[in-house]
Design a protein around this motif. Structure first.
Motif, PDB file in Angstrom:
ATOM      1  N   ASP A  27       1.004  -1.356  -0.082  1.00  0.00           N
ATOM      2  CA  ASP A  27       0.049   0.089  -0.159  1.00  0.00           C
ATOM      3  C   ASP A  27       0.889   1.136   0.028  1.00  0.00           C
ATOM      4  O   ASP A  27       0.351   2.404  -0.089  1.00  0.00           O
ATOM      5  CB  ASP A  27      -0.643  -0.108   1.117  1.00  0.00           C
ATOM      6  CG  ASP A  27       0.047  -0.068   2.493  1.00  0.00           C
ATOM      7  OD1 ASP A  27       0.819  -0.086   2.532  1.00  0.00           O
ATOM      8  OD2 ASP A  27      -0.965  -0.270   3.679  1.00  0.00           O
ATOM      9  N   LYS A  28       2.130   1.009  -0.010  1.00  0.00           N
ATOM     10  CA  LYS A  28       3.221   2.340  -0.253  1.00  0.00           C
ATOM     11  C   LYS A  28       3.002   3.088   1.227  1.00  0.00           C
ATOM     12  O   LYS A  28       3.384   4.272   1.232  1.00  0.00           O
ATOM     13  CB  LYS A  28       2.759   3.319  -1.348  1.00  0.00           C
ATOM     14  CG  LYS A  28       3.006   2.393  -2.666  1.00  0.00           C
ATOM     15  CD  LYS A  28       4.503   2.532  -3.278  1.00  0.00           C
ATOM     16  CE  LYS A  28       4.526   1.993  -4.490  1.00  0.00           C
ATOM     17  NZ  LYS A  28       4.583   0.691  -4.609  1.00  0.00           N
ATOM     18  N   LEU A  29       2.751   2.471   2.136  1.00  0.00           N
ATOM     19  CA  LEU A  29       2.668   3.426   3.304  1.00  0.00           C
ATOM     20  C   LEU A  29       3.893   3.335   4.047  1.00  0.00           C
ATOM     21  O   LEU A  29       4.391   4.182   4.678  1.00  0.00           O
ATOM     22  CB  LEU A  29       1.635   2.621   4.347  1.00  0.00           C
ATOM     23  CG  LEU A  29       1.204   3.423   5.572  1.00  0.00           C
ATOM     24  CD1 LEU A  29       0.707   5.131   5.318  1.00  0.00           C
ATOM     25  CD2 LEU A  29       0.190   2.729   6.504  1.00  0.00           C
ATOM     26  N   PHE A  30       4.808   2.161   3.849  1.00  0.00           N
ATOM     27  CA  PHE A  30       5.665   2.199   4.925  1.00  0.00           C
ATOM     28  C   PHE A  30       6.980   1.549   3.901  1.00  0.00           C
ATOM     29  O   PHE A  30       6.814   0.734   3.104  1.00  0.00           O
ATOM     30  CB  PHE A  30       5.834   1.323   5.799  1.00  0.00           C
ATOM     31  CG  PHE A  30       4.942   1.847   7.022  1.00  0.00           C
ATOM     32  CD1 PHE A  30       5.295   2.715   7.870  1.00  0.00           C
ATOM     33  CD2 PHE A  30       3.697   1.198   7.332  1.00  0.00           C
ATOM     34  CE1 PHE A  30       4.675   2.962   8.861  1.00  0.00           C
ATOM     35  CE2 PHE A  30       3.106   1.429   8.201  1.00  0.00           C
ATOM     36  CZ  PHE A  30       3.386   2.440   9.207  1.00  0.00           C
ATOM     37  N   THR A  31       8.287   2.060   3.984  1.00  0.00           N
ATOM     38  CA  THR A  31       9.559   1.761   3.528  1.00  0.00           C
ATOM     39  C   THR A  31      10.370   1.570   4.684  1.00  0.00           C
ATOM     40  O   THR A  31      10.525   2.370   5.870  1.00  0.00           O
ATOM     41  CB  THR A  31      10.303   2.662   2.648  1.00  0.00           C
ATOM     42  OG1 THR A  31       9.357   2.635   1.629  1.00  0.00           O
ATOM     43  CG2 THR A  31      11.508   2.185   2.073  1.00  0.00           C
ATOM     44  N   VAL A  32      11.126   0.187   4.665  1.00  0.00           N
ATOM     45  CA  VAL A  32      12.043  -0.191   5.679  1.00  0.00           C
ATOM     46  C   VAL A  32      13.376  -0.001   5.311  1.00  0.00           C
ATOM     47  O   VAL A  32      13.590  -0.529   4.311  1.00  0.00           O
ATOM     48  CB  VAL A  32      11.476  -1.576   6.411  1.00  0.00           C
ATOM     49  CG1 VAL A  32      12.682  -1.984   7.468  1.00  0.00           C
ATOM     50  CG2 VAL A  32      10.199  -1.656   6.924  1.00  0.00           C
ATOM     51  N   VAL A  33      14.443   0.450   5.874  1.00  0.00           N
ATOM     52  CA  VAL A  33      15.738   0.737   5.638  1.00  0.00           C
ATOM     53  C   VAL A  33      16.550   0.366   6.843  1.00  0.00           C
ATOM     54  O   VAL A  33      16.267   0.701   7.946  1.00  0.00           O
ATOM     55  CB  VAL A  33      16.208   1.970   5.020  1.00  0.00           C
ATOM     56  CG1 VAL A  33      15.653   2.363   3.614  1.00  0.00           C
ATOM     57  CG2 VAL A  33      15.867   3.327   5.932  1.00  0.00           C
ATOM     58  N   GLU A  34      17.732  -0.296   6.632  1.00  0.00           N
ATOM     59  CA  GLU A  34      18.630  -0.648   7.680  1.00  0.00           C
ATOM     60  C   GLU A  34      19.782   0.296   7.789  1.00  0.00           C
ATOM     61  O   GLU A  34      20.261   0.762   6.653  1.00  0.00           O
ATOM     62  CB  GLU A  34      19.025  -2.028   7.498  1.00  0.00           C
ATOM     63  CG  GLU A  34      18.155  -3.151   7.589  1.00  0.00           C
ATOM     64  CD  GLU A  34      18.660  -4.477   7.387  1.00  0.00           C
ATOM     65  OE1 GLU A  34      19.939  -4.594   7.544  1.00  0.00           O
ATOM     66  OE2 GLU A  34      17.956  -5.100   6.649  1.00  0.00           O
ATOM     67  N   VAL A  35      20.223   0.928   8.844  1.00  0.00           N
ATOM     68  CA  VAL A  35      20.885   2.177   8.582  1.00  0.00           C
ATOM     69  C   VAL A  35      22.025   1.625   9.943  1.00  0.00           C
ATOM     70  O   VAL A  35      21.595   0.906  10.812  1.00  0.00           O
ATOM     71  CB  VAL A  35      20.460   3.474   9.108  1.00  0.00           C
ATOM     72  CG1 VAL A  35      19.589   3.882   7.944  1.00  0.00           C
ATOM     73  CG2 VAL A  35      19.478   3.558  10.294  1.00  0.00           C
ATOM     74  N   ALA A  36      23.439   2.376   9.545  1.00  0.00           N
ATOM     75  CA  ALA A  36      24.141   2.178  10.755  1.00  0.00           C
ATOM     76  C   ALA A  36      23.820   3.218  11.706  1.00  0.00           C
ATOM     77  O   ALA A  36      22.923   4.294  11.665  1.00  0.00           O
ATOM     78  CB  ALA A  36      25.417   2.525  10.364  1.00  0.00           C
ATOM     79  N   CYS A  37      24.342   3.307  13.013  1.00  0.00           N
ATOM     80  CA  CYS A  37      24.117   4.292  14.213  1.00  0.00           C
ATOM     81  C   CYS A  37      23.220   5.420  13.827  1.00  0.00           C
ATOM     82  O   CYS A  37      23.673   6.430  13.076  1.00  0.00           O
ATOM     83  CB  CYS A  37      25.433   4.487  14.677  1.00  0.00           C
ATOM     84  SG  CYS A  37      25.097   5.364  16.328  1.00  0.00           S
ATOM     85  N   LEU A  38      22.100   5.779  14.570  1.00  0.00           N
ATOM     86  CA  LEU A  38      21.235   6.773  14.442  1.00  0.00           C
ATOM     87  C   LEU A  38      21.561   7.902  15.605  1.00  0.00           C
ATOM     88  O   LEU A  38      20.851   8.829  15.687  1.00  0.00           O
ATOM     89  CB  LEU A  38      19.741   6.398  14.622  1.00  0.00           C
ATOM     90  CG  LEU A  38      19.103   5.526  13.510  1.00  0.00           C
ATOM     91  CD1 LEU A  38      17.799   4.876  14.032  1.00  0.00           C
ATOM     92  CD2 LEU A  38      18.965   6.483  12.537  1.00  0.00           C
ATOM     93  N   GLY A  39      22.800   7.572  16.204  1.00  0.00           N
ATOM     94  CA  GLY A  39      23.217   8.709  17.170  1.00  0.00           C
ATOM     95  C   GLY A  39      22.621   8.711  18.428  1.00  0.00           C
ATOM     96  O   GLY A  39      22.793   9.836  19.129  1.00  0.00           O
ATOM     97  N   CYS A  40      21.938   7.636  18.742  1.00  0.00           N
ATOM     98  CA  CYS A  40      21.399   7.653  20.095  1.00  0.00           C
ATOM     99  C   CYS A  40      21.480   6.324  20.793  1.00  0.00           C
ATOM    100  O   CYS A  40      20.468   5.700  21.146  1.00  0.00           O
ATOM    101  CB  CYS A  40      19.827   8.139  20.069  1.00  0.00           C
ATOM    102  SG  CYS A  40      18.707   7.532  18.743  1.00  0.00           S
ATOM    103  N   CYS A  41      22.812   5.849  20.799  1.00  0.00           N
ATOM    104  CA  CYS A  41      23.014   4.450  21.158  1.00  0.00           C
ATOM    105  C   CYS A  41      22.491   4.084  22.684  1.00  0.00           C
ATOM    106  O   CYS A  41      22.227   2.876  22.962  1.00  0.00           O
ATOM    107  CB  CYS A  41      24.632   4.130  21.079  1.00  0.00           C
ATOM    108  SG  CYS A  41      25.219   4.567  19.615  1.00  0.00           S
ATOM    109  N   SER A  42      22.401   5.109  23.459  1.00  0.00           N
ATOM    110  CA  SER A  42      22.015   4.824  24.809  1.00  0.00           C
ATOM    111  C   SER A  42      20.577   4.364  24.814  1.00  0.00           C
ATOM    112  O   SER A  42      19.975   3.651  25.864  1.00  0.00           O
ATOM    113  CB  SER A  42      22.272   6.057  25.850  1.00  0.00           C
ATOM    114  OG  SER A  42      21.332   6.969  25.174  1.00  0.00           O
ATOM    115  N   LEU A  43      19.828   4.650  23.577  1.00  0.00           N
ATOM    116  CA  LEU A  43      18.529   4.153  23.557  1.00  0.00           C
ATOM    117  C   LEU A  43      18.389   2.883  22.945  1.00  0.00           C
ATOM    118  O   LEU A  43      17.272   2.250  22.534  1.00  0.00           O
ATOM    119  CB  LEU A  43      17.686   5.145  23.013  1.00  0.00           C
ATOM    120  CG  LEU A  43      17.756   6.472  23.695  1.00  0.00           C
ATOM    121  CD1 LEU A  43      16.773   7.548  22.662  1.00  0.00           C
ATOM    122  CD2 LEU A  43      16.755   6.494  25.044  1.00  0.00           C
ATOM    123  N   SER A  44      19.402   2.208  22.695  1.00  0.00           N
ATOM    124  CA  SER A  44      19.358   1.047  21.899  1.00  0.00           C
ATOM    125  C   SER A  44      18.486  -0.070  22.508  1.00  0.00           C
ATOM    126  O   SER A  44      18.509  -0.260  23.549  1.00  0.00           O
ATOM    127  CB  SER A  44      20.882   0.525  21.852  1.00  0.00           C
ATOM    128  OG  SER A  44      21.475   0.004  22.820  1.00  0.00           O
TER     129      SER A  44
END
Ligand code: FES
Length: 153
Positions: free
Chosen positions: A110-127
């Protein structure tokens, strides 16, 4: 007929003849359709005088460029080190299974979501962390995913 030709022309005119302009030019072209279509890259090559191989090279090298159409919401699943050790894989699995994505697919039918894998989002303490558009969700467990995704339409 090229989609959004006028808008792309405007971007090209803004950057034409400027040194080091290919990356910002492609970023602005991408912003029009939310991805770089083959047609758009070919058009930029013809109009702005960049070699097509050079454009493909840049578009495939930098992770900010997307070569496929995107869903309305982009889910970034962090696979950086901190998230990886906090079992980012099970989060990714939960996201993909909740969205019924088949192997090799990253956008829902339905083109509502696209999933991408990324390296660090910059908030590792919340991992482990995911971002949906500009919102960050941290300290996740697979069980929390369905409830989060439900809020988006
Ligand atoms: S590794 Fe995931 S936020 Fe840094």
């Amino acid at each position: 007929m090229m989609k959004n030709k006028e808008k792309i022309d405007q971007v090209i005119n803004k950057f034409i003849g400027k040194k080091g302009s290919l990356i910002p030019l492609l970023q602005e072209v991408q912003a029009i359709d939310k991805y770089l279509s083959k047609d758009a890259m070919r058009y930029v090559s013809e109009k702005a005088g960049f070699n097509l191989a050079q454009i493909y090279g840049v578009a495939t090298f930098y992770t900010m460029f997307r070569l496929k159409p995107q869903g309305k919401h982009v889910i970034r699943v962090c696979k950086g080190t901190a998230c990886h050790v906090s079992d980012a894989n099970s989060i990714l699995k939960a996201v993909r299974s909740d969205l019924h994505l088949a192997d090799g697919e990253d956008t829902t039918k339905d083109k509502l979501f696209t999933v991408v894998e990324v390296a660090c989002l910059g908030c590792c303490s919340l991992s482990p962390v995911i971002m949906i558009d500009d919102n960050t969700f941290g300290k996740l467990t697979p069980e929390l995913i369905a409830g989060i995704l439900k809020k988006y339409d």
